[in-house]
Design an enzyme around this catalytic site. Sequence first.
Site, PDB file in Angstrom:
ATOM      1  N   ASP A 115     -18.032  11.872   3.277  1.00  0.00           N
ATOM      2  CA  ASP A 115     -18.535  10.690   2.595  1.00  0.00           C
ATOM      3  C   ASP A 115     -17.941   9.412   3.204  1.00  0.00           C
ATOM      4  O   ASP A 115     -16.714   9.286   3.332  1.00  0.00           O
ATOM      5  CB  ASP A 115     -18.167  10.794   1.106  1.00  0.00           C
ATOM      6  CG  ASP A 115     -18.629   9.593   0.315  1.00  0.00           C
ATOM      7  OD1 ASP A 115     -19.839   9.498   0.051  1.00  0.00           O
ATOM      8  OD2 ASP A 115     -17.786   8.733  -0.030  1.00  0.00           O
ATOM      9  N   THR A 117     -17.639   6.307   2.115  1.00  0.00           N
ATOM     10  CA  THR A 117     -16.749   5.487   1.280  1.00  0.00           C
ATOM     11  C   THR A 117     -15.381   6.146   1.148  1.00  0.00           C
ATOM     12  O   THR A 117     -14.339   5.479   1.175  1.00  0.00           O
ATOM     13  CB  THR A 117     -17.370   5.244  -0.107  1.00  0.00           C
ATOM     14  OG1 THR A 117     -18.660   4.665   0.073  1.00  0.00           O
ATOM     15  CG2 THR A 117     -16.524   4.297  -0.937  1.00  0.00           C
ATOM     16  N   HIS A 122      -9.809   6.101   2.459  1.00  0.00           N
ATOM     17  CA  HIS A 122      -8.677   6.883   2.990  1.00  0.00           C
ATOM     18  C   HIS A 122      -7.996   6.121   4.127  1.00  0.00           C
ATOM     19  O   HIS A 122      -6.769   5.974   4.137  1.00  0.00           O
ATOM     20  CB  HIS A 122      -9.170   8.245   3.480  1.00  0.00           C
ATOM     21  CG  HIS A 122      -8.115   9.049   4.191  1.00  0.00           C
ATOM     22  ND1 HIS A 122      -7.369  10.025   3.556  1.00  0.00           N
ATOM     23  CD2 HIS A 122      -7.674   9.006   5.477  1.00  0.00           C
ATOM     24  CE1 HIS A 122      -6.517  10.547   4.433  1.00  0.00           C
ATOM     25  NE2 HIS A 122      -6.680   9.955   5.612  1.00  0.00           N
ATOM     26  N   GLU A 123      -8.797   5.643   5.067  1.00  0.00           N
ATOM     27  CA  GLU A 123      -8.216   4.938   6.217  1.00  0.00           C
ATOM     28  C   GLU A 123      -7.535   3.637   5.758  1.00  0.00           C
ATOM     29  O   GLU A 123      -6.511   3.249   6.309  1.00  0.00           O
ATOM     30  CB  GLU A 123      -9.287   4.664   7.277  1.00  0.00           C
ATOM     31  CG  GLU A 123      -9.986   5.923   7.829  1.00  0.00           C
ATOM     32  CD  GLU A 123      -9.029   6.961   8.427  1.00  0.00           C
ATOM     33  OE1 GLU A 123      -8.001   6.564   9.001  1.00  0.00           O
ATOM     34  OE2 GLU A 123      -9.315   8.174   8.315  1.00  0.00           O
ATOM     35  N   HIS A 126      -4.002   4.195   4.796  1.00  0.00           N
ATOM     36  CA  HIS A 126      -3.015   4.141   5.891  1.00  0.00           C
ATOM     37  C   HIS A 126      -2.569   2.704   6.137  1.00  0.00           C
ATOM     38  O   HIS A 126      -1.392   2.443   6.372  1.00  0.00           O
ATOM     39  CB  HIS A 126      -3.607   4.723   7.186  1.00  0.00           C
ATOM     40  CG  HIS A 126      -3.789   6.211   7.142  1.00  0.00           C
ATOM     41  ND1 HIS A 126      -2.802   7.064   6.709  1.00  0.00           N
ATOM     42  CD2 HIS A 126      -4.837   6.996   7.491  1.00  0.00           C
ATOM     43  CE1 HIS A 126      -3.236   8.318   6.790  1.00  0.00           C
ATOM     44  NE2 HIS A 126      -4.482   8.305   7.252  1.00  0.00           N
ATOM     45  N   ASP A 132      -0.947  10.979   5.347  1.00  0.00           N
ATOM     46  CA  ASP A 132      -1.899  12.033   5.012  1.00  0.00           C
ATOM     47  C   ASP A 132      -1.258  13.092   4.132  1.00  0.00           C
ATOM     48  O   ASP A 132      -0.065  13.367   4.228  1.00  0.00           O
ATOM     49  CB  ASP A 132      -2.406  12.697   6.302  1.00  0.00           C
ATOM     50  CG  ASP A 132      -3.359  11.804   7.062  1.00  0.00           C
ATOM     51  OD1 ASP A 132      -4.285  11.265   6.428  1.00  0.00           O
ATOM     52  OD2 ASP A 132      -3.169  11.647   8.285  1.00  0.00           O
TER      53      ASP A 132
HETATM   54 ZN   LIG Z   1      -5.526  10.002   7.295  1.00  0.00          ZN
END
Ligand SMILES: [Zn+2]
Length: 196
Positions: A115, A117, A122-123, A126, A132
Site C-alpha cells: 500500500d 500510503t 513508514h519511510e 525513518h 525497522d
Molecule cells: Zn524501513
Amino acid sequence: MIKRMVAVAALIPAMMGAASGVASAQPAPKATAAVVTLTYDASRAGQWAAAVTAGVQNWNSAVHNVHLQPVSSGARADYVYVATSGWPQTTLGPILPGGRGQVQLGQEAVAEGYDMTRIAAHETGHILGLLDDYSGPCSEIMSGHGPGTSCTNAKPNTAEAARVDSNYANRTAAAVPARYPVVVDVWSAPDLARSH
Ligand SMILES: [Zn+2]
C-alpha cells in the site's frame, strides 16, 4: 556645527532610556514545550503525492513535539520525497531543521503489492528517527513489509508516536549532524525477509 553636537548629546539619554525599557519589558520564558517544525518538499513525489499527504497527516495527528509541513516555494526543505523506480530508501533521522533528509519512494514496493500510503508513512517514520521492526504486527507502521501486502495500516501506534515525541523533545536548538545514515527497505515477500 554646535547645533549638531547638541542634537547628538540630547539623543544619548533617550537611547539609554529606550534600551533599559526594552530590557525590563522582556517576558518571562514560557513553560510550554517547543514544537520542532520540519519542512518537506514533495514536488518530485509524482504519483505518490496523495500517499505522502495522507502519511504526513497520520504522523501530524499522532505526535506533538514535531510538526511536518510543506516547504514554502523557493525555500530549502529539511527533507524531500522523491519517486524512484527502485526500493524505498530513507535517511534515518531524527532529521532536524536545517537537515538534508531524503525519502526515496521506490516503485518496486508498489509492484510487490504494498500500500502506497503505508509505504510513505513508514519511510517518514525513518525521517523521524524510527528503526525497522519487520517482525512487528500490522498495527505498527515500522513493521513495514513484515505483515504482508494485506496490511494497509498507515498509522503509527501509540508506542511509535511516543518514541518520535521523545526524539523531538527539547530539540529546537539541537545541532544538526553533518551526516545521517540511510535505511534501505526491500518491501518484498515476508518469507524472504525472515531468512536474513
Ligand atoms: Zn524501513
